[in-house]
Motif scaffolding. Structure first.
Motif, PDB file in Angstrom:
ATOM      1  N   VAL A   1      -8.987   4.773  -2.355  1.00 57.05           N
ATOM      2  CA  VAL A   1      -9.609   3.664  -1.991  1.00 57.05           C
ATOM      3  C   VAL A   1      -8.624   2.660  -1.102  1.00 57.05           C
ATOM      4  CG1 VAL A   1     -11.439   1.782  -2.967  1.00 57.05           C
ATOM      5  CG2 VAL A   1     -11.046   3.490  -4.052  1.00 57.05           C
ATOM      6  N   PHE A   2      -9.586   2.750   0.035  1.00 56.67           N
ATOM      7  CA  PHE A   2      -8.821   1.967   1.348  1.00 56.67           C
ATOM      8  C   PHE A   2     -10.152   0.772   1.972  1.00 56.67           C
ATOM      9  CE2 PHE A   2      -7.422   5.990   1.315  1.00 56.67           C
ATOM     10  CZ  PHE A   2      -6.054   6.143   1.784  1.00 56.67           C
ATOM     11  N   PHE A   3      -9.165  -0.440   2.135  1.00 57.29           N
ATOM     12  CA  PHE A   3     -10.451  -1.700   2.059  1.00 57.29           C
ATOM     13  C   PHE A   3      -9.144  -2.107   3.714  1.00 57.29           C
ATOM     14  CE2 PHE A   3      -9.831  -2.160  -2.273  1.00 57.29           C
ATOM     15  CZ  PHE A   3     -11.124  -2.100  -2.276  1.00 57.29           C
ATOM     16  N   VAL A   4     -10.651  -1.869   4.646  1.00 59.93           N
ATOM     17  CA  VAL A   4      -9.409  -1.678   6.170  1.00 59.93           C
ATOM     18  C   VAL A   4      -9.984  -3.344   6.483  1.00 59.93           C
ATOM     19  CG1 VAL A   4      -9.452  -0.583   8.335  1.00 59.93           C
ATOM     20  CG2 VAL A   4     -10.398   0.882   5.614  1.00 59.93           C
ATOM     21  N   HIS A   5      -9.065  -3.805   7.156  1.00 62.36           N
ATOM     22  CA  HIS A   5      -9.659  -5.263   8.263  1.00 62.36           C
ATOM     23  C   HIS A   5      -9.491  -4.497   9.274  1.00 62.36           C
ATOM     24  CE1 HIS A   5      -8.491  -9.598   9.032  1.00 62.36           C
ATOM     25  NE2 HIS A   5      -8.964  -9.026   9.646  1.00 62.36           N
ATOM     26  N   ALA A   6     -10.518  -4.372   9.875  1.00 65.51           N
ATOM     27  CA  ALA A   6     -11.008  -3.658  11.033  1.00 65.51           C
ATOM     28  C   ALA A   6     -10.423  -4.611  12.465  1.00 65.51           C
ATOM     29  CB  ALA A   6     -12.022  -4.067  11.857  1.00 65.51           C
ATOM     30  N   ARG A   7      -9.633  -5.231  12.316  1.00 67.09           N
ATOM     31  CA  ARG A   7      -8.258  -5.664  13.605  1.00 67.09           C
ATOM     32  C   ARG A   7      -6.736  -5.399  13.508  1.00 67.09           C
ATOM     33  NH1 ARG A   7     -11.485 -10.797  11.523  1.00 67.09           N
ATOM     34  NH2 ARG A   7     -12.260 -11.696  13.790  1.00 67.09           N
ATOM     35  N   SER A   8      -5.976  -5.153  14.206  1.00 63.05           N
ATOM     36  CA  SER A   8      -4.914  -5.095  14.686  1.00 63.05           C
ATOM     37  C   SER A   8      -3.724  -6.344  13.838  1.00 63.05           C
ATOM     38  CB  SER A   8      -4.293  -4.257  15.759  1.00 63.05           C
ATOM     39  OG  SER A   8      -4.807  -3.733  16.167  1.00 63.05           O
ATOM     40  N   ALA A   9      -2.779  -6.673  13.599  1.00 63.44           N
ATOM     41  CA  ALA A   9      -2.129  -7.437  12.961  1.00 63.44           C
ATOM     42  C   ALA A   9      -1.572  -8.335  14.369  1.00 63.44           C
ATOM     43  CB  ALA A   9      -1.430  -7.305  11.393  1.00 63.44           C
ATOM     44  N   ILE A  10      -1.398  -8.534  14.736  1.00 59.02           N
ATOM     45  CA  ILE A  10      -0.163  -9.143  15.866  1.00 59.02           C
ATOM     46  C   ILE A  10       1.020 -10.055  15.078  1.00 59.02           C
ATOM     47  CG2 ILE A  10       0.282 -10.595  18.072  1.00 59.02           C
ATOM     48  CD1 ILE A  10      -2.155  -8.299  17.963  1.00 59.02           C
ATOM     49  N   LEU A  11       2.649  -9.519  15.296  1.00 59.17           N
ATOM     50  CA  LEU A  11       3.538  -9.187  14.216  1.00 59.17           C
ATOM     51  C   LEU A  11       4.004 -11.497  15.155  1.00 59.17           C
ATOM     52  CD1 LEU A  11       4.102  -7.128  11.971  1.00 59.17           C
ATOM     53  CD2 LEU A  11       2.518  -8.173  11.483  1.00 59.17           C
ATOM     54  N   LYS A  12       4.506 -11.187  15.861  1.00 57.07           N
ATOM     55  CA  LYS A  12       4.161 -12.064  16.280  1.00 57.07           C
ATOM     56  C   LYS A  12       4.118 -12.746  17.798  1.00 57.07           C
ATOM     57  CE  LYS A  12       9.292 -11.089  16.547  1.00 57.07           C
ATOM     58  NZ  LYS A  12       8.994 -10.559  14.728  1.00 57.07           N
ATOM     59  N   GLY A  13       3.709 -14.630  17.373  1.00 60.86           N
ATOM     60  CA  GLY A  13       2.641 -14.435  18.561  1.00 60.86           C
ATOM     61  C   GLY A  13       1.428 -15.349  18.007  1.00 60.86           C
ATOM     62  N   LEU A  14       1.068 -14.558  16.540  1.00 58.97           N
ATOM     63  CA  LEU A  14       0.024 -14.875  16.456  1.00 58.97           C
ATOM     64  C   LEU A  14       0.308 -15.754  14.659  1.00 58.97           C
ATOM     65  CD1 LEU A  14      -3.125 -12.901  17.689  1.00 58.97           C
ATOM     66  CD2 LEU A  14      -1.870 -15.169  18.705  1.00 58.97           C
ATOM     67  N   SER A  15      -0.439 -17.089  14.369  1.00 61.24           N
ATOM     68  CA  SER A  15      -0.725 -17.590  13.377  1.00 61.24           C
ATOM     69  C   SER A  15      -0.908 -16.458  12.146  1.00 61.24           C
ATOM     70  CB  SER A  15      -1.101 -19.197  13.356  1.00 61.24           C
ATOM     71  OG  SER A  15      -2.421 -19.104  13.840  1.00 61.24           O
ATOM     72  N   PRO A  16      -1.430 -16.680  11.636  1.00 61.76           N
ATOM     73  CA  PRO A  16      -1.959 -16.075  10.039  1.00 61.76           C
ATOM     74  C   PRO A  16      -4.021 -16.016  10.239  1.00 61.76           C
ATOM     75  CG  PRO A  16      -0.002 -16.379   8.874  1.00 61.76           C
ATOM     76  CD  PRO A  16      -0.239 -17.441   9.748  1.00 61.76           C
ATOM     77  N   LYS A  17      -4.213 -17.425  10.384  1.00 59.32           N
ATOM     78  CA  LYS A  17      -5.595 -17.895  11.230  1.00 59.32           C
ATOM     79  C   LYS A  17      -5.844 -16.791  11.961  1.00 59.32           C
ATOM     80  CE  LYS A  17      -8.242 -21.502  11.501  1.00 59.32           C
ATOM     81  NZ  LYS A  17      -8.897 -22.010  12.387  1.00 59.32           N
ATOM     82  N   GLU A  18      -5.295 -17.411  13.700  1.00 59.98           N
ATOM     83  CA  GLU A  18      -5.058 -16.600  14.568  1.00 59.98           C
ATOM     84  C   GLU A  18      -5.722 -15.437  14.653  1.00 59.98           C
ATOM     85  OE1 GLU A  18      -2.678 -19.662  17.841  1.00 59.98           O
ATOM     86  OE2 GLU A  18      -1.465 -18.490  17.085  1.00 59.98           O
ATOM     87  N   ASN A  19      -4.054 -14.796  13.375  1.00 62.31           N
ATOM     88  CA  ASN A  19      -4.406 -13.241  13.320  1.00 62.31           C
ATOM     89  C   ASN A  19      -6.208 -12.535  12.471  1.00 62.31           C
ATOM     90  OD1 ASN A  19      -3.054 -11.145  13.725  1.00 62.31           O
ATOM     91  ND2 ASN A  19      -1.643 -12.374  13.392  1.00 62.31           N
ATOM     92  N   ARG A  20      -6.604 -13.965  11.690  1.00 64.21           N
ATOM     93  CA  ARG A  20      -8.416 -13.203  11.844  1.00 64.21           C
ATOM     94  C   ARG A  20      -9.087 -13.448  13.067  1.00 64.21           C
ATOM     95  NH1 ARG A  20      -5.677 -15.730   6.794  1.00 64.21           N
ATOM     96  NH2 ARG A  20      -5.817 -17.763   7.876  1.00 64.21           N
ATOM     97  N   GLU A  21      -8.444 -14.217  14.157  1.00 66.55           N
ATOM     98  CA  GLU A  21      -9.974 -14.400  14.745  1.00 66.55           C
ATOM     99  C   GLU A  21      -9.610 -13.574  16.295  1.00 66.55           C
ATOM    100  OE1 GLU A  21      -9.164 -18.516  14.360  1.00 66.55           O
ATOM    101  OE2 GLU A  21     -10.236 -18.759  12.626  1.00 66.55           O
ATOM    102  N   ILE A  22      -8.115 -13.828  16.540  1.00 69.44           N
ATOM    103  CA  ILE A  22      -8.360 -13.261  18.353  1.00 69.44           C
ATOM    104  C   ILE A  22      -8.076 -11.947  18.060  1.00 69.44           C
ATOM    105  CG2 ILE A  22      -6.480 -13.429  20.105  1.00 69.44           C
ATOM    106  CD1 ILE A  22      -6.069 -16.482  19.221  1.00 69.44           C
ATOM    107  N   PRO A  23      -7.747 -11.338  17.442  1.00 69.63           N
ATOM    108  CA  PRO A  23      -7.602  -9.640  18.046  1.00 69.63           C
ATOM    109  C   PRO A  23      -8.696  -9.260  17.473  1.00 69.63           C
ATOM    110  CG  PRO A  23      -5.804  -9.650  16.200  1.00 69.63           C
ATOM    111  CD  PRO A  23      -6.646 -11.305  16.277  1.00 69.63           C
TER     112      PRO A  23
END
Ligand SMILES: Cc1cc2nc3c(=O)[nH]c(=O)nc-3n(C[C@H](O)[C@H](O)[C@H](O)COP(=O)(O)O)c2cc1C
Length: 274
Positions: free
Chosen positions: A164-186
């Motif tokens: 079972v795989f839950f796939v959040h359909a965005r990349s994670a940008i580990l440098k430069g984006l906050s967790p909140k931005e990482n849920r909106e920008i990619p």
């Protein structure tokens, strides 16, 4: 597909500072069939913290999964064992959180770069418990955005028995984006989630990210020119912006026969007595 596939059609995402036991109880009243997830709990907290405060939940919450944060197979196995003894129905490993604090602990999304280690973690947990061990992850990390990256990650875990795989359909940008931005920008790329379902027809592939309406959910659970239907949807922010959406989602997506409250007023009495 595993026989318990139908129970993954609707889930409420793990969300720190939201999906505590009280929030989950509330969601349960609205959608009796939804799978519910705890906030991420680190192995360190489970192995050294106050277990009642961290793990207690209400019987009504079943089916309820615990989401673990960690990257050491032994610590994860010990934590999974405790969670299973506590009565949780599933162990979910966080491979999608981009926060800096989590990166310092070397877990969350940065684990997608270490599929062998994640496979060892999954194996260790599977050996420790008999409930399903599942993974929540992204579709890429930083510039590793090509489809082969996430396909190989899922493939490695499938090989060791993860189904079972839950796939959040965005990349994670580990440098430069906050967790909140990482849920909106990619950008959201649901076509990648469908492609995973195509390549892993025997896995349960659940889509997560930006699902706010019943129409969106139904579209994802219907085959299209973009690929096969996904097996389920995981709802994050919409479940706190508009919790009643879970009612419509269960009515439309889950198999008939699961009782739903007839209207909003019907959940007031059980909520008051809770
Ligand atoms: C406040 C907040 C806290 C979150 N905490 C977690 C977490 O503990 N573990 C996790 O895997 N994802 C966490 N997420 C990500 C969500 O589970 C989900 O993947 C993300 O919000 C995308 O889904 P959505 O667009 O439906 O909200 C969090 C999201 C939010 C908004």
């Amino acid at each position: 597909m595993p026989y318990w596939g139908d129970s993954y059609r609707l889930s409420v995402a793990p969300m720190m500072d939201w999906t505590d036991r009280h929030c989950r109880f509330f969601h349960r009243l609205i959608a009796p069939k939804a799978r519910l997830y705890t906030e991420m709990i680190t192995t360190g907290a489970i192995l050294h913290g106050d277990l009642h405060r961290l793990l207690d939940f209400s019987e009504e919450e079943h089916p309820v999964a615990i989401q673990l944060g960690g990257s050491e197979p032994e610590a994860l196995a010990a934590s999974a064992r405790r969670a299973a003894q506590w009565g949780y129905d599933e162990i979910n490993l966080n491979c999608g959180c981009p926060s800096e604090r989590v990166q310092r602990g070397a877990f969350g999304a940065c684990l997608m770069r270490e599929p062998d280690l994640v496979a060892d973690c999954i194996k260790a947990m599977q050996d420790a418990v008999s409930i399903p061990v599942t993974v929540k992850h992204r579709i890429g990390v930083d510039d590793q955005e090509d489809y082969g990256f996430v396909r190989d990650f899922v493939g490695k875990l499938f090989q060791v028995g993860c189904r079972v795989f839950f796939v959040h359909a965005r990349s994670a940008i580990l440098k430069g984006l906050s967790p909140k931005e990482n849920r909106e920008i990619p950008p959201l790329r649901m076509s990648v989630v469908r492609r995973l379902k195509q390549d892993f027809p025997d896995a349960l592939i659940v889509a997560n990210g930006g699902i706010q309406t019943l129409n969106q959910a139904q579209a994802l659970m219907t085959p299209s020119s973009a690929g096969p239907a996904v097996d389920g949807v995981m709802i994050g922010r919409a479940a706190y912006h508009d919790p009643w959406i879970l009612h419509a989602l269960q009515a439309a997506l889950c198999l008939p026969g699961s009782p739903l409250p007839p209207n909003r007023e019907a959940i007031l009495a059980p909520l008051q007595s809770y």
